[in-house]
Design an enzyme around this catalytic site. Structure first.
Site, mmCIF file in Angstrom:
data_model
loop_
_atom_site.group_PDB
_atom_site.id
_atom_site.type_symbol
_atom_site.label_atom_id
_atom_site.label_comp_id
_atom_site.label_asym_id
_atom_site.label_seq_id
_atom_site.Cartn_x
_atom_site.Cartn_y
_atom_site.Cartn_z
ATOM 1 N N SER A 123 87.417 -28.322 -46.019
ATOM 2 C CA SER A 123 88.326 -29.435 -45.802
ATOM 3 C C SER A 123 87.536 -30.724 -45.710
ATOM 4 O O SER A 123 86.307 -30.720 -45.725
ATOM 5 C CB SER A 123 89.119 -29.221 -44.507
ATOM 6 O OG SER A 123 88.259 -29.460 -43.402
ATOM 7 N N LYS A 124 88.277 -31.811 -45.585
ATOM 8 C CA LYS A 124 87.657 -33.134 -45.526
ATOM 9 C C LYS A 124 86.621 -33.238 -44.411
ATOM 10 O O LYS A 124 85.718 -34.059 -44.476
ATOM 11 C CB LYS A 124 88.728 -34.201 -45.300
ATOM 12 C CG LYS A 124 89.467 -34.547 -46.572
ATOM 13 C CD LYS A 124 90.471 -35.648 -46.322
ATOM 14 C CE LYS A 124 91.487 -35.683 -47.463
ATOM 15 N NZ LYS A 124 92.648 -36.480 -47.168
ATOM 16 N N ARG A 125 86.792 -32.432 -43.374
ATOM 17 C CA ARG A 125 85.834 -32.493 -42.275
ATOM 18 C C ARG A 125 84.436 -32.072 -42.720
ATOM 19 O O ARG A 125 83.441 -32.497 -42.172
ATOM 20 C CB ARG A 125 86.289 -31.584 -41.118
ATOM 21 C CG ARG A 125 87.311 -32.232 -40.208
ATOM 22 C CD ARG A 125 87.748 -31.258 -39.133
ATOM 23 N NE ARG A 125 88.355 -30.057 -39.735
ATOM 24 C CZ ARG A 125 87.900 -28.841 -39.580
ATOM 25 N NH1 ARG A 125 86.836 -28.629 -38.858
ATOM 26 N NH2 ARG A 125 88.505 -27.826 -40.139
#
Ligand code: GLU
Length: 488
Positions: free
Chosen positions: A254-256
């Site tokens: 994910s973007k994290r």
């Protein structure tokens, strides 16, 4: 003879294309190209709340950049168009009407307040969430009553109240779902748009899709889709769910974790062919050792059977390594052409545009070995264009050298280089190596001082090559500056 492969990527226009989606598209494309089948692009835009302006262009751009050309799609048409779901509403209505008429689906008039209330009660009673089937058995009178009130209904699918469903997935094998875990889901919303489930099934059937290849986060939708296939009398395509991409902590990428939009990788200076190779070999393998494969080799060798069942770890370091390797393998001209957009963008405004290609090529030749991404190139060559004199004077004084040593190196080198002709690698070599000895220094010490003086950096391409490209005048100027810095 088996029917030709027809595979599709069915992205929703949400404004970016996730790297995991591109991986599905690659498997589709590789299978289609390997077998001489068709790769289809279909836009699933039935969720009006998620629609983003310009998002379809981002999808086109992402696929094109990755070299995934489609054989049928919104822009080029095809025998089963249109390829945008919002232009196919009548097909979904027909299917929904049929399911209603057959008694496989029903109108539901429940308000969102009521559904919220049901959800709360289920939570309080620790029951699994799901529609309580309130409208499943309405009498014709009750229905007429709701209709008279002007309530716009949704259409829900009737899921069997007991039993289970099993389907066979090419990667996961037999997968079973208990009907008790499946709710009477909405397939047509009150705004007249279908949900993903109905539209997906209707279109995969109408477009004669043979294999559904997608991330395993969609597995839980399959029992709902199978209910529709069965009720409409359609045969579902083959299911191929591949493991999702995992970030370094083994959680879904994910973007994290970092960039997930495909075009961000272009921005960061990755080569599409490197990303292609990298992604193809996360979760798919030729054997237990091959890491580098061209697009053609992947087409030639691709098979669904070799997709692995275990989670697919996304390793940025490996991508960077692979990208560097692909960059090193580019011809110098290709490397230059691909670097230019990044240079136009990344070099200071004071550098004259358009960039002089002859000059550029000479410096790029020196940094190609070291670039891991194209976006690094401006930083690697910047010092050729502008004097970076902000460095600490101490950098000019190498290990086991005194300030006086450094001053001497610069003074004597300046004097001798001024008259050096031609100002090329060999002449510099012949002049500067003996000079180190003459000054009682190691060659490395002398070169270190000159490197910092001419480039402003301790790490740069080989010194003489660099100085040759910089030219005599620039080198002498910068050495003067260095001398002044040391003396002040
Ligand atoms: N519209 C879905 C998506 O956004 C398609 C999933 C599927 O391939 O069925 O990925």
């Amino acid at each position: 003879m088996t029917e030709p492969v027809r595979v599709r990527i069915a992205p929703s226009p949400t404004g970016f294309m996730h790297i995991a989606n591109i991986k599905s598209a690659m498997y589709d494309w590789l299978l289609a190209r390997h077998t001489g089948g068709s790769f289809i692009l279909r836009i699933e835009d039935t969720d009006l709340t998620r629609k983003v302006e310009g998002a379809i262009d981002v999808i086109y751009e992402s696929l094109k950049w990755m070299g995934l050309d489609w054989d049928e799609g919104p822009d080029i048409g095809g025998p089963y168009g249109p390829y945008v779901q919002s232009e196919r509403l009548s097909l979904y209505h027909e299917a929904a009407d049929r399911l209603i008429a057959q008694g496989d689906a029903y109108y539901c008039y429940c308000s969102s307040e009521r559904l919220e209330q049901v959800r709360k009660e289920q939570m309080a009673n620790k029951q699994p969430p799901g529609y309580d089937r309130h409208c499943r058995n309405l009498t014709p009178e009750q229905r007429a009553e709701y209709k008279a009130q002007g309530i716009k209904p949704v259409i829900r699918m009737k899921i069997p109240l007991e039993g289970h469903v099993t389907f066979s997935d090419l990667i996961y094998g037999d997968v079973t779902f208990d009907y008790s875990t499946i709710t009477d889901f909405v397939m047509l919303k009150s705004d007249g748009y279908p949900t993903y489930h109905l539209a997906n099934v209707v279109d995969d059937t109408a477009m004669k899709i043979t294999h559904i290849i997608r991330g395993d986060e969609w597995i839980s939708s399959v029992p709902m889709h199978l209910a529709i296939y069965k009720a409409l009398g359609y045969t579902p395509p083959l299911y191929v769910h591949h493991p999702m991409l995992l970030g370094p902590n083994r959680a879904k990428l994910s973007k994290r974790h970092g960039d997930v939009a495909v075009l961000q990788y272009r921005e960061k200076g990755y080569l599409p062919e490197a990303l292609f190779n990298f992604l193809a070999l996360i979760g798919w393998s030729l054997d237990d050792k091959t890491e580098i494969m061209t697009r053609q080799e992947l087409i030639d060798n691709f098979s669904l059977e070799r997709i692995s069942k275990t989670g697919a770890l996304f390793n940025w370091e490996k991508l960077e390594w692979m990208n560097g390797l692909y960059i090193r393998n580019l011809s110098l001209d290709d490397f230059m052409e691909r670097s230019i957009p990044y240079l136009e963008n990344g070099l200071p405004e004071t550098v004259e545009r358009p960039l002089d290609k002859d000059y550029l090529k000479r410096m790029l030749e020196l940094v190609q070995e070291r670039a891991k991404t194209l976006a690094e190139v401006p930083e690697l060559v910047k010092f050729f264009y502008i004097e970076e004199s902000g460095y600490e004077p101490d950098l000019l004084i190498g290990k086991k050298m005194t300030k006086e040593d450094a001053v001497k190196v610069l003074e004597v080198s300046l004097e001798r280089l001024t008259t050096l002709e031609p100002f090329d690698i060999d002449s510099m070599e012949n002049l500067l190596r003996p000079l180190a000895e003459e000054l009682g220094l190691k060659a490395g010490q002398l070169f270190g001082t000159l490197r910092v003086a001419t480039t402003g950096r301790t790490a740069a391409p080989p010194l003489f090559q660099t100085m040759e490209v910089l030219g005599k005048e620039v080198c002498l100027d910068r050495m003067e500056t260095a001398l002044k810095k040391l003396k002040s």
